[in-house]
Design a protein around this motif. Sequence first.
Motif, PDB file in Angstrom:
ATOM      1  N   ARG A 155      45.611  76.428  48.731  1.00 39.26           N
ATOM      2  CA  ARG A 155      44.521  75.599  48.212  1.00 39.26           C
ATOM      3  C   ARG A 155      44.688  74.122  48.561  1.00 39.26           C
ATOM      4  O   ARG A 155      43.695  73.409  48.669  1.00 39.26           O
ATOM      5  N   TRP A 156      45.945  73.660  48.689  1.00 41.58           N
ATOM      6  CA  TRP A 156      46.148  72.266  49.050  1.00 41.58           C
ATOM      7  C   TRP A 156      47.389  72.109  49.928  1.00 41.58           C
ATOM      8  O   TRP A 156      48.315  72.896  49.876  1.00 41.58           O
ATOM      9  N   PHE A 157      47.341  71.068  50.762  1.00 48.57           N
ATOM     10  CA  PHE A 157      48.419  70.783  51.713  1.00 48.57           C
ATOM     11  C   PHE A 157      48.622  69.279  51.731  1.00 48.57           C
ATOM     12  O   PHE A 157      47.695  68.519  52.011  1.00 48.57           O
ATOM     13  N   ASN A 158      49.834  68.843  51.391  1.00 44.37           N
ATOM     14  CA  ASN A 158      50.193  67.428  51.378  1.00 44.37           C
ATOM     15  C   ASN A 158      51.304  67.216  52.389  1.00 44.37           C
ATOM     16  O   ASN A 158      52.412  67.722  52.215  1.00 44.37           O
ATOM     17  N   LEU A 179      42.114  70.867  63.898  1.00 43.27           N
ATOM     18  CA  LEU A 179      40.848  71.393  64.394  1.00 43.27           C
ATOM     19  C   LEU A 179      40.677  72.884  64.128  1.00 43.27           C
ATOM     20  O   LEU A 179      39.587  73.353  63.797  1.00 43.27           O
ATOM     21  N   HIS A 180      41.793  73.640  64.237  1.00 41.00           N
ATOM     22  CA  HIS A 180      41.685  75.100  64.141  1.00 41.00           C
ATOM     23  C   HIS A 180      42.577  75.721  63.070  1.00 41.00           C
ATOM     24  O   HIS A 180      42.390  76.883  62.723  1.00 41.00           O
ATOM     25  N   GLY A 181      43.556  74.978  62.559  1.00 43.89           N
ATOM     26  CA  GLY A 181      44.546  75.596  61.692  1.00 43.89           C
ATOM     27  C   GLY A 181      44.286  75.483  60.205  1.00 43.89           C
ATOM     28  O   GLY A 181      45.042  76.031  59.405  1.00 43.89           O
ATOM     29  N   ILE A 182      43.244  74.759  59.784  1.00 45.74           N
ATOM     30  CA  ILE A 182      42.967  74.610  58.357  1.00 45.74           C
ATOM     31  C   ILE A 182      42.401  75.918  57.822  1.00 45.74           C
ATOM     32  O   ILE A 182      41.330  76.358  58.250  1.00 45.74           O
ATOM     33  N   PRO A 183      43.103  76.584  56.896  1.00 49.59           N
ATOM     34  CA  PRO A 183      42.628  77.878  56.393  1.00 49.59           C
ATOM     35  C   PRO A 183      41.368  77.736  55.552  1.00 49.59           C
ATOM     36  O   PRO A 183      41.093  76.677  54.975  1.00 49.59           O
ATOM     37  N   SER A 184      40.613  78.818  55.463  1.00 52.97           N
ATOM     38  CA  SER A 184      39.334  78.782  54.741  1.00 52.97           C
ATOM     39  C   SER A 184      39.517  78.593  53.245  1.00 52.97           C
ATOM     40  O   SER A 184      38.589  78.192  52.549  1.00 52.97           O
ATOM     41  N   THR A 185      40.729  78.870  52.721  1.00 52.57           N
ATOM     42  CA  THR A 185      40.981  78.715  51.295  1.00 52.57           C
ATOM     43  C   THR A 185      41.331  77.287  50.907  1.00 52.57           C
ATOM     44  O   THR A 185      41.325  76.939  49.725  1.00 52.57           O
ATOM     45  N   LEU A 186      41.650  76.439  51.894  1.00 47.11           N
ATOM     46  CA  LEU A 186      42.125  75.085  51.610  1.00 47.11           C
ATOM     47  C   LEU A 186      40.999  74.223  51.059  1.00 47.11           C
ATOM     48  O   LEU A 186      39.890  74.207  51.598  1.00 47.11           O
ATOM     49  N   ARG A 187      41.294  73.501  49.967  1.00 47.49           N
ATOM     50  CA  ARG A 187      40.319  72.619  49.345  1.00 47.49           C
ATOM     51  C   ARG A 187      40.783  71.167  49.302  1.00 47.49           C
ATOM     52  O   ARG A 187      39.961  70.270  49.192  1.00 47.49           O
ATOM     53  N   GLU A 188      42.098  70.924  49.360  1.00 47.02           N
ATOM     54  CA  GLU A 188      42.617  69.560  49.304  1.00 47.02           C
ATOM     55  C   GLU A 188      43.603  69.352  50.449  1.00 47.02           C
ATOM     56  O   GLU A 188      44.530  70.140  50.621  1.00 47.02           O
ATOM     57  N   LEU A 192      36.542  71.355  52.485  1.00 53.63           N
ATOM     58  CA  LEU A 192      37.407  70.523  51.649  1.00 53.63           C
ATOM     59  C   LEU A 192      36.614  69.833  50.553  1.00 53.63           C
ATOM     60  O   LEU A 192      35.478  69.411  50.751  1.00 53.63           O
ATOM     61  N   THR A 193      37.253  69.701  49.378  1.00 53.84           N
ATOM     62  CA  THR A 193      36.676  68.910  48.290  1.00 53.84           C
ATOM     63  C   THR A 193      37.375  67.558  48.157  1.00 53.84           C
ATOM     64  O   THR A 193      36.777  66.605  47.658  1.00 53.84           O
ATOM     65  N   MET A 194      38.636  67.476  48.612  1.00 57.16           N
ATOM     66  CA  MET A 194      39.387  66.225  48.555  1.00 57.16           C
ATOM     67  C   MET A 194      40.105  66.046  49.886  1.00 57.16           C
ATOM     68  O   MET A 194      40.766  66.957  50.371  1.00 57.16           O
ATOM     69  N   LEU A 195      39.971  64.859  50.461  1.00 59.50           N
ATOM     70  CA  LEU A 195      40.598  64.572  51.753  1.00 59.50           C
ATOM     71  C   LEU A 195      41.130  63.152  51.747  1.00 59.50           C
ATOM     72  O   LEU A 195      40.415  62.207  51.416  1.00 59.50           O
TER      73      LEU A 195
END
Length: 528
Positions: A270-273, A288-297, A341-344
Amino acid sequence: MAYWTNLLAEIRMMILGIVVEDYRFESDRYARAGYACVCQEWQSVFEQSNFRRIIVDQERIGDFEKIMGNEATRYRQGYLEHLVLCIKLDEYDCTACQSKEDDETIRNNNNVFFNSPWDLLFILSKWVGFVGTRREKGLTLELGVYSPSDCKHTFRDFHLEENHPYQEFNDMKSYVDAYKQRIDRLDLGTLNDPYHGWVNGHQESPSLGSKQRFMGTLTVNDNLPQLSIYSYTFPNVEIVTGLLIRRQFYWKIKAKFLDKLLRETFTCLRWFNHEQFHFEKDYERLLLHGIPSTLRELDIFENFNKVLHPAQFKQLTNLEQYTKRANPSLGKALSKSSRLLTMLSAAFIVDAVDFFASFKPTNNPNSNVFPGENLQYLALTSQLLHPRKADRHINGVLIAAGRAAAFMPKLRGMEIWNGGGGHACVFRYRNYDGKTYISWECTWGPKFKLDPDVIDCWANVPRQGQYPHGNFTVTVNKKLLRHRDTKTYGSIVPLLKQRSWMQHFISDFQMLSRKIRTQHLRHRHNIE
């Protein structure tokens, strides 16, 4: 114990709760583990805190499975919120500290680096289902790689401790004073070491070899299974919902390795810091291609300084030192991949002017080129926010941001900021409780004029929710800091509204401690 059992159960729980809340690992060390051994009542209270955060290295992964994974101890999995894998590489001495690792060392390091997360991920892949309220939030996994020798040679002031000890949040409250005491115990003779680039507490320009060893890049060897999305597959780990890589671990992890983890292993992320001192070119593919569909933050913070990256900076004047230019392609790649994403937050690795490139005043805005319909909070840096940049350039990026915000129906807050030696500024947009405002705060006073087109653009940003037509206010040229108090980009971070999720709280304190260390060492050296 007779007096204790005479107390009401509610009062006993309140007392134990206060002990847990006030606990400091630095002063009590393993006292809280002892409390859990007193009786079953105490065990049920203190184990929830004792197993909330665990740090393991490659030698303790087996022990971790024993205390968390068998039939008798599996209930503890519901307590665990934060798991740190701190991979420890071999030590090195002064015969090697000024040169890049040789081929054999690189192979050994990569073997350790590959096998350690594999072993841990295989254990976590067996954690299925959700037990208790904490587990429903998932598990944060933190990755870090270091050698105990890293802080003993050229870069001895970059690490606070040799083995990155366990720390509670309460420990941070007295962190600054403890750090000063640790500096007072230092032998200043160890900071007068020309071989390692230290002269009377001041660090001179380090050699290229010492930087290459200190900031090595870890991947996998050719004789190991290739990290390809087509051939080798890591275990699926559903329990991990947060991935954290902090700035204090200077060894870089290959973007290709992270891309593999995000694609195949962390299917519920859900999030990656990600905090790092340098991001390689391959990071563009990850964005560009590696952000999973579940990631929101997604929070990316590229730290930098003149010691580690002098070639990437342009020294201008005493008040304007070290300006870094972001990679334009990274900004455009991140803009395209932020659809879900909801938070970036992206600091220095990208520039806001590249992120909003499609919305320049000369372009026709098109929602198809900017998939930001879910963004609620956005924080970006821009090199253009600088006292030596022309007003038209600054106003241009703020207009582009406002035009992009028109396609962000859920936007609650945006900050575009910059900071460095002698300068800092932030443009801020907030929309909450029926009140909407923009503000411009900087260190150089009324020299900059906010264009009326910027104000009109932001005033017309559509606002949804309970207060679609709330009040709109503008604050311009509010004093942010005195320019002499702005030493680095870290000076402005505590003043940002979105600071709490931009960096880990320990990273915040480390940035502060580095400033304190420099001032305290100079003061002590002058006295002696």
